[in-house]
Design an enzyme around this catalytic site. Structure first.
Site, mmCIF file in Angstrom:
data_model
loop_
_atom_site.group_PDB
_atom_site.id
_atom_site.type_symbol
_atom_site.label_atom_id
_atom_site.label_comp_id
_atom_site.label_asym_id
_atom_site.label_seq_id
_atom_site.Cartn_x
_atom_site.Cartn_y
_atom_site.Cartn_z
ATOM 1 N N LYS A 136 -9.823 -4.607 -5.134
ATOM 2 C CA LYS A 136 -10.774 -3.564 -5.541
ATOM 3 C C LYS A 136 -10.086 -2.229 -5.777
ATOM 4 O O LYS A 136 -10.643 -1.348 -6.408
ATOM 5 C CB LYS A 136 -11.884 -3.433 -4.513
ATOM 6 C CG LYS A 136 -11.411 -3.066 -3.137
ATOM 7 C CD LYS A 136 -12.528 -3.275 -2.128
ATOM 8 C CE LYS A 136 -11.975 -3.358 -0.736
ATOM 9 N NZ LYS A 136 -12.684 -4.273 0.119
ATOM 10 N N LYS A 146 0.825 -1.213 0.000
ATOM 11 C CA LYS A 146 0.000 0.000 0.000
ATOM 12 C C LYS A 146 0.856 1.260 0.000
ATOM 13 O O LYS A 146 0.442 2.285 -0.536
ATOM 14 C CB LYS A 146 -0.996 -0.014 1.160
ATOM 15 C CG LYS A 146 -2.003 -1.131 1.001
ATOM 16 C CD LYS A 146 -3.414 -0.767 1.378
ATOM 17 C CE LYS A 146 -4.339 -1.862 0.845
ATOM 18 N NZ LYS A 146 -5.664 -1.883 1.418
ATOM 19 N N LYS A 167 -3.270 -10.673 -6.715
ATOM 20 C CA LYS A 167 -4.628 -10.948 -6.227
ATOM 21 C C LYS A 167 -5.630 -9.939 -6.796
ATOM 22 O O LYS A 167 -5.271 -8.793 -7.088
ATOM 23 C CB LYS A 167 -4.664 -10.967 -4.699
ATOM 24 C CG LYS A 167 -4.707 -9.622 -4.036
ATOM 25 C CD LYS A 167 -5.235 -9.725 -2.600
ATOM 26 C CE LYS A 167 -5.397 -8.318 -2.048
ATOM 27 N NZ LYS A 167 -6.228 -8.176 -0.906
HETATM 28 P P1 ATP Z 1 -7.690 -3.585 -1.220
HETATM 29 O O1 ATP Z 1 -7.807 -3.735 -2.675
HETATM 30 O O2 ATP Z 1 -7.994 -2.205 -0.736
HETATM 31 O O3 ATP Z 1 -6.416 -4.155 -0.666
HETATM 32 P P2 ATP Z 1 -9.159 -5.926 -0.735
HETATM 33 O O4 ATP Z 1 -9.971 -6.188 -1.942
HETATM 34 O O5 ATP Z 1 -7.929 -6.726 -0.534
HETATM 35 O O6 ATP Z 1 -8.845 -4.404 -0.585
HETATM 36 P P3 ATP Z 1 -9.924 -6.158 2.025
HETATM 37 O O7 ATP Z 1 -10.948 -5.315 2.679
HETATM 38 O O8 ATP Z 1 -8.504 -5.874 2.320
HETATM 39 O O9 ATP Z 1 -10.140 -6.148 0.477
HETATM 40 O O10 ATP Z 1 -10.211 -7.686 2.318
HETATM 41 C C1 ATP Z 1 -11.443 -8.182 2.784
HETATM 42 C C2 ATP Z 1 -11.395 -9.683 2.875
HETATM 43 O O11 ATP Z 1 -11.409 -10.240 1.573
HETATM 44 C C3 ATP Z 1 -10.145 -10.245 3.558
HETATM 45 O O12 ATP Z 1 -10.518 -11.348 4.354
HETATM 46 C C4 ATP Z 1 -9.291 -10.679 2.427
HETATM 47 O O13 ATP Z 1 -8.438 -11.728 2.793
HETATM 48 C C5 ATP Z 1 -10.325 -11.133 1.420
HETATM 49 N N1 ATP Z 1 -9.836 -10.968 0.068
HETATM 50 C C6 ATP Z 1 -9.494 -9.818 -0.519
HETATM 51 N N2 ATP Z 1 -9.099 -10.015 -1.780
HETATM 52 C C7 ATP Z 1 -9.188 -11.341 -1.991
HETATM 53 C C8 ATP Z 1 -8.928 -12.174 -3.106
HETATM 54 N N3 ATP Z 1 -8.493 -11.675 -4.245
HETATM 55 N N4 ATP Z 1 -9.139 -13.494 -2.982
HETATM 56 C C9 ATP Z 1 -9.602 -14.015 -1.836
HETATM 57 N N5 ATP Z 1 -9.871 -13.283 -0.731
HETATM 58 C C10 ATP Z 1 -9.664 -11.965 -0.803
#
Ligand code: ATP
Ligand code: LTN
Length: 336
Positions: free
Chosen positions: A204, A119, A201
């Site tokens: 969003k 980040k 990964k």
């Molecule tokens: P950002 O893009 O801001 O890092 P994010 O999409 O990773 O956000 P978070 O709020 O950090 O979302 O994660 C919420 C939950 O979703 C966490 O438990 C995280 O492990 C899970 N998660 C996020 N992205 C993935 C993914 N690509 N595959 C599986 N689980 C995910």
């Protein structure tokens, strides 16, 4: 709500940030497991809005995103009558314990967190102290409820390890205070990859909107994103090394249909990637359709949402205050 939580079931705590869209990765990696776990555990869930300001938020959009996230999680099947589901900023014990835990977390430990490194690279103009100490707040969220298990995607495993270290350190100094929690990582969908760069990964915050699928994306948008998904040149639908794109699509297909990789491979024997991408897109559309319909109903009923998040916050405050009081007493603070 209180009846279920006093039974001797294991306690589960988890939270997701309300940062804009909630993706298919969040759903398959985290939310879907939350919904399943509600039956067998005492679950407590939260919208982690305090965590969200580690990146800059526009106030109007932020307020809407918090409410949208709340409604969306209900639409996915979180039942706040069964599992208290609150908004983190409504329960002041989180910020208070986070400060305390900051003083029991080492600079070196926080410096090793890959999410912080990622980040800071993404937002080089706003590497704030909150972004750095984010994991202490996450540890506070979990430890306040004496959680046994924390369902998260694989990317959060390192934060869970740190939470365990902080809990063990505190317990070591002051005697048993916190339950040392374990990560609960689901079998399917633990890591959904980007549709545009399947070595990363699905996130969003990815600037390329074609890289992720939002739970609220319209069917035609979902189909377009899957049709554009990056694959390889082998043109065989099967799991393999160097086939990150196809591996990811098979993983998604398996997560939404419940079919095994072998069943999927057999079904698409002799067919091209075009057919497969269409089929995955359609399966995802069908999975998300009922969620989208329920979301429209929930978001139109703001009074119901407020009733649920207020009641859940009262419950969460009562429970978490017990842990915080214990912590303050052990450290040596004077009672009020
Ligand atoms: P950002 O893009 O801001 O890092 P994010 O999409 O990773 O956000 P978070 O709020 O950090 O979302 O994660 C919420 C939950 O979703 C966490 O438990 C995280 O492990 C899970 N998660 C996020 N992205 C993935 C993914 N690509 N595959 C599986 N689980 C995910
Ligand atoms: N950092 C988490 C969100 C989160 C969380 C938590 C997850 C905040 N507090 C407590 C589990 C338990 C993430 O998913 N990015």
């Amino acid at each position: 709500m209180s009846e279920t939580v006093t039974e001797k079931k294991k306690v589960i705590f988890s939270a997701i940030q309300p940062s804009g869209t909630i993706t298919l990765g969040n759903y398959l990696g985290a939310l879907q497991n939350w919904v399943r776990l509600q039956e067998d555990y005492n679950c407590i869930f939260a919208v982690a809005d305090l965590h969200a300001i580690t990146v800059r938020q526009d106030p109007k959009a932020f307020r809407q995103n918090i409410l949208n996230a709340y409604a969306l999680f209900l639409a996915c099947g979180i039942d706040p009558e069964k599992s208290p589901f609150f908004i983190q900023s409504h329960v002041h014990t989180h910020a208070e314990l986070a400060w305390v835990l900051n003083c029991y977390t080492q600079f070196g430990e926080l410096s090793r967190m890959t999410q912080f490194k990622d980040k800071s690279q993404k937002h080089p103009d706003n590497i704030n102290a909150g972004l750095f100490t984010y994991p202490s707040l996450m540890a506070a969220d979990i430890l306040l409820y004496q959680a046994d298990l924390v369902p998260v995607g694989i990317d959060q495993k390192q934060h869970l390890e740190l939470t365990r270290n902080i809990a063990e350190r505190f317990n070591g100094i002051y005697g048993n205070t916190f339950k040392v929690p374990e990560a609960y990582i689901g079998q399917v969908g633990a890591k959904v990859m980007s549709l545009q760069d399947p070595t990363r990964k699905m996130s969003k915050s990815d600037e390329n909107v074609n890289a992720w699928v939002g739970i609220l994306d319209k069917p035609d948008v979902i189909m377009k994103k899957f049709k554009r998904a990056v694959t390889d040149s082998e043109a065989r639908v099967c799991v393999g090394e160097g086939k990150d794109g196809i591996n990811n699509l098979i993983g998604i297909m398996s997560a939404v249909t419940g079919k095994t990789n072998d069943e999927i491979t057999a079904e698409f024997e002799g067919k091209g990637y075009g057919d497969f991408k269409t089929a995955v897109g359609e399966a995802v559309v069908e999975t998300l359709r009922p969620i989208q319909e329920r979301f429209d109903d929930f978001i139109a009923n703001k009074d119901y949402l407020a009733e649920q998040y207020r009641r859940s916050a009262e419950f969460a405050l009562r429970l978490s205050q017990r842990t915080l009081d214990k912590v303050m007493k052990k450290i040596g603070y004077l009672a009020k």
